[in-house]
Design a protein around this motif. Sequence first.
Motif, PDB file in Angstrom:
ATOM      1  N   VAL A  66      -8.725  -1.612   2.911  1.00 10.47           N
ATOM      2  CA  VAL A  66      -8.759  -0.153   3.076  1.00 10.47           C
ATOM      3  C   VAL A  66      -8.857   0.197   4.554  1.00 10.47           C
TER       4      VAL A  66
ATOM      5  N   SER B 205       0.825  -1.216   0.000  1.00 13.10           N
ATOM      6  CA  SER B 205       0.000   0.000   0.000  1.00 13.10           C
ATOM      7  C   SER B 205       0.857   1.263   0.000  1.00 13.10           C
TER       8      SER B 205
ATOM      9  N   LYS C 296      -5.868   2.318   6.184  1.00 15.25           N
ATOM     10  CA  LYS C 296      -6.206   3.714   6.503  1.00 15.25           C
ATOM     11  C   LYS C 296      -6.563   3.951   7.973  1.00 15.25           C
TER      12      LYS C 296
ATOM     13  N   THR D  91      -5.907  -4.569  -2.804  1.00 12.66           N
ATOM     14  CA  THR D  91      -6.279  -5.510  -1.747  1.00 12.66           C
ATOM     15  C   THR D  91      -7.249  -6.554  -2.264  1.00 12.66           C
TER      16      THR D  91
ATOM     17  N   ASN E 151      -1.454   5.834  -3.677  1.00 18.55           N
ATOM     18  CA  ASN E 151      -1.853   7.089  -3.030  1.00 18.55           C
ATOM     19  C   ASN E 151      -3.331   7.126  -2.675  1.00 18.55           C
ATOM     20  N   SER E 152      -4.166   6.582  -3.517  1.00 17.36           N
ATOM     21  CA  SER E 152      -5.601   6.740  -3.314  1.00 17.36           C
ATOM     22  C   SER E 152      -6.225   5.526  -2.618  1.00 17.36           C
ATOM     23  N   THR E 153      -7.344   5.778  -1.980  1.00 14.69           N
ATOM     24  CA  THR E 153      -8.110   4.720  -1.331  1.00 14.69           C
ATOM     25  C   THR E 153      -8.582   3.701  -2.362  1.00 14.69           C
ATOM     26  N   LEU E 154      -8.977   4.174  -3.537  1.00 11.62           N
ATOM     27  CA  LEU E 154      -9.432   3.269  -4.596  1.00 11.62           C
ATOM     28  C   LEU E 154      -8.313   2.327  -5.032  1.00 11.62           C
ATOM     29  N   GLU E 155      -7.109   2.847  -5.137  1.00 10.09           N
ATOM     30  CA  GLU E 155      -5.972   1.996  -5.514  1.00 10.09           C
ATOM     31  C   GLU E 155      -5.716   0.927  -4.446  1.00 10.09           C
ATOM     32  N   VAL E 156      -5.795   1.321  -3.179  1.00  7.98           N
ATOM     33  CA  VAL E 156      -5.603   0.353  -2.082  1.00  7.98           C
ATOM     34  C   VAL E 156      -6.707  -0.695  -2.123  1.00  7.98           C
ATOM     35  N   PHE E 157      -7.949  -0.263  -2.364  1.00  4.30           N
ATOM     36  CA  PHE E 157      -9.080  -1.189  -2.448  1.00  4.30           C
ATOM     37  C   PHE E 157      -8.859  -2.212  -3.569  1.00  4.30           C
TER      38      PHE E 157
END
Length: 173
Positions: free
Chosen positions: A117, A54, A121, A67, A58-64
């Motif tokens: 996420v 992670s 986060k 994952t 950078n973005s939450t969408l990328e982490v989602f």
Amino acid sequence: MEYLVYFYVYSFLGWCLEVVYQGLKKGRFINRGFLLGPWCPIYGIGASFIIERSKDFNSTLEVFIMTLFVASFIELIAGILLNLIFHQRWWDYSEYPLNIGGYICPLFSIAWGICGVLVVKIIHPPIDIFYEYIPDLLLYILLLTISLFFIADLVLTVLNLLKINHHIKKIDK
């Protein structure tokens, strides 16, 4: 050493998640782990990998998305290996649409993405801060102690499962 700590923490938290989920689903305590103790190594492996990876996103969408794919891949490989080695299944998504061999399905893949996420986060930052404050000597003692229990649990579980499989083969003959 840092990722060994994360492995144990998330193996335990994953076990807690599984126990709560099954408790709500079935109305009673069920030890959902592969091992006898309170840990699910698949969560420790997955979370540790996701935490490390992670850092590249950078973005939450990328982490989602990362994952979702990483956790699903780990779940697929672990499910297949556990079934091949021990001839048992610890989960089965066959009743869900678009599943792959009952090992993974889109619904749970999305759930893993959301969990990833939450871990990256919300859950992991305070764990990381807490880790930094643990004195080295205490950390070594804790890791040694937990590792000894974990290894003993792993050995006993594997021996027990192999013994059960041996008895089942005898019964089948």
